[in-house]
Enzyme design. Structure first.
Site, PDB file in Angstrom:
ATOM      1  N   GLU A   1       5.735   6.340  -9.418  1.00 29.63           N
ATOM      2  CA  GLU A   1       4.312   6.009  -9.210  1.00 29.63           C
ATOM      3  C   GLU A   1       3.706   6.886  -8.112  1.00 29.63           C
ATOM      4  OE1 GLU A   1       3.523   1.783  -8.623  1.00 29.63           O
ATOM      5  OE2 GLU A   1       5.423   1.353  -9.608  1.00 29.63           O
TER       6      GLU A   1
ATOM      7  N   GLY B   1       0.779  -1.229   0.000  1.00 30.72           N
ATOM      8  CA  GLY B   1       0.000   0.000   0.000  1.00 30.72           C
ATOM      9  C   GLY B   1       0.810   1.278   0.000  1.00 30.72           C
ATOM     10  N   SER B   2       2.014   1.251  -0.584  1.00 28.84           N
ATOM     11  CA  SER B   2       2.793   2.506  -0.634  1.00 28.84           C
ATOM     12  C   SER B   2       2.120   3.525  -1.544  1.00 28.84           C
ATOM     13  CB  SER B   2       4.230   2.238  -1.097  1.00 28.84           C
ATOM     14  OG  SER B   2       4.267   1.854  -2.448  1.00 28.84           O
ATOM     15  N   ASN B   3       1.422   3.053  -2.593  1.00 29.66           N
ATOM     16  CA  ASN B   3       0.668   3.987  -3.448  1.00 29.66           C
ATOM     17  C   ASN B   3      -0.545   4.529  -2.691  1.00 29.66           C
ATOM     18  OD1 ASN B   3       1.682   4.343  -6.306  1.00 29.66           O
ATOM     19  ND2 ASN B   3       1.921   2.150  -6.020  1.00 29.66           N
TER      20      ASN B   3
ATOM     21  N   HIS C   1       0.220   1.212 -13.146  1.00 30.29           N
ATOM     22  CA  HIS C   1       0.957   0.042 -13.623  1.00 30.29           C
ATOM     23  C   HIS C   1       2.446   0.405 -13.691  1.00 30.29           C
ATOM     24  CE1 HIS C   1       1.567  -3.763 -15.729  1.00 30.29           C
ATOM     25  NE2 HIS C   1       2.364  -3.107 -16.543  1.00 30.29           N
TER      26      HIS C   1
ATOM     27  N   ASP D   1      -5.029  -3.928 -18.186  1.00 29.63           N
ATOM     28  CA  ASP D   1      -3.988  -2.921 -18.516  1.00 29.63           C
ATOM     29  C   ASP D   1      -4.205  -2.292 -19.885  1.00 29.63           C
ATOM     30  OD1 ASP D   1      -1.420  -4.952 -16.939  1.00 29.63           O
ATOM     31  OD2 ASP D   1      -2.752  -3.427 -16.097  1.00 29.63           O
TER      32      ASP D   1
ATOM     33  N   ASN E   1      -6.095   2.909 -12.503  1.00 27.81           N
ATOM     34  CA  ASN E   1      -5.088   1.931 -12.085  1.00 27.81           C
ATOM     35  C   ASN E   1      -3.682   2.475 -12.327  1.00 27.81           C
ATOM     36  OD1 ASN E   1      -4.176  -0.779 -11.273  1.00 27.81           O
ATOM     37  ND2 ASN E   1      -3.543  -1.005 -13.402  1.00 27.81           N
TER      38      ASN E   1
HETATM   39  C1  GRF Z   1       3.524  -1.201  -7.452  1.00 29.45           C
HETATM   40  O1  GRF Z   1       4.630  -1.382  -8.303  1.00 29.45           O
HETATM   41  C2  GRF Z   1       2.288  -0.973  -8.317  1.00 29.45           C
HETATM   42  O2  GRF Z   1       2.582  -0.338  -9.537  1.00 29.45           O
HETATM   43  C3  GRF Z   1       1.864  -2.341  -8.586  1.00 29.45           C
HETATM   44  O3  GRF Z   1       1.961  -2.961  -7.307  1.00 29.45           O
HETATM   45  C4  GRF Z   1       3.190  -2.509  -6.708  1.00 29.45           C
HETATM   46  C5  GRF Z   1       3.056  -2.378  -5.213  1.00 29.45           C
HETATM   47  O4  GRF Z   1       2.326  -1.255  -4.915  1.00 29.45           O
HETATM   48  N1  GRF Z   1       0.559  -2.365  -9.192  1.00 29.45           N
HETATM   49  P1  GRF Z   1       2.008  -0.790  -3.395  1.00 29.45           P
HETATM   50  O5  GRF Z   1       3.312  -0.526  -2.686  1.00 29.45           O
HETATM   51  O6  GRF Z   1       1.234  -1.913  -2.732  1.00 29.45           O
HETATM   52  O7  GRF Z   1       1.203   0.448  -3.583  1.00 29.45           O
END
Ligand code: GRF
Length: 205
Positions: free
Chosen positions: A179, A12-14, A109, A150, A107
């Site tokens: 991202e 979940g860093s995004n 990617h 995608d 989304n």
């Molecule tokens: C990221 O590279 C995202 O692009 C892909 O999953 C990976 C992990 O993302 N879809 P996150 O750290 O869980 O947000």
């Protein structure tokens, strides 16, 4: 203010980048719900720490795609969700949810679509394929979600160099930091009504 649901499967860093953007008033929306299809997803903890309602819903647990789709749709509706963001989410959405939120599902990617996308192209598989191909650039893509994995209209992209000594881990880390900037920017444009889909193209107004 648009109400956003973020769907995650992992760290979940995004999601965190979106939470931080919302806290800074840079998202034009509020994150009203987090759904994860893995009980162990740290994204659920991130939501809890941020005081955001979070729920575990998985196809396996629901028993069928249809039941998973119905549970997901019900959760979205009962939380008054306007926009879905799938961020590190490894489950295909059900037909009912896809239809109800058409052109409102975004989304992220970790490659420059349409290259290095499609079934099986997620996480490290993407970066391994990029290195294997000899490509000298990779990057991140934010796109609308359609029934084609995608394959939806591209909103934003940004490239990163592929370095001679890159490993999948070092490339993944470089792409991930892009991202974290690109996804909030794209969501903010969408929530501000500044995106117009014309066929496969997205115009920024
Ligand atoms: C990221 O590279 C995202 O692009 C892909 O999953 C990976 C992990 O993302 N879809 P996150 O750290 O869980 O947000």
């Amino acid at each position: 203010m648009k109400r956003i649901a973020v769907f995650c499967s992992g760290g979940g860093s995004n999601l965190q980048a979106l939470i931080d953007a919302a806290a800074g008033g840079r998202l034009n929306g509020q994150i009203a719900l987090v759904l994860a299809n893995k009980r162990s997803a740290y994204a659920l903890e991130r939501a809890r720490l941020a005081g955001i309602p979070a729920k575990f819903i998985s196809k396996k647990n629901a028993g069928s795609v249809e039941a998973f789709d119905a549970l997901t749709y019900e959760e979205l509706r009962s939380n008054g969700i306007d926009v879905i963001v799938t961020a590190g989410y490894l489950q295909i959405l059900g037909e009912k949810t896809l239809k109800a939120y058409r052109e409102n599902i975004i989304n992220i990617h970790p490659a420059l679509l349409p290259s290095f996308g499609g079934m099986g192209m997620y996480g490290h598989h993407v970066h391994e394929a990029v290195l294997e191909s000899g490509a000298r650039v990779s990057g991140a893509t934010v796109h609308y979600v359609t029934g084609e994995v995608d394959g939806g209209p591209i909103i934003l992209q940004r490239a990163v160099d592929v370095l001679q000594d890159d490993t999948p881990d070092t490339l993944a880390a470089r792409v991930l930091s892009v991202e974290h900037q690109l996804l909030p920017a794209a969501v903010a444009l969408h929530c501000a009504g500044r995106l117009s889909i014309r066929g496969k193209r997205v115009m920024v107004l």
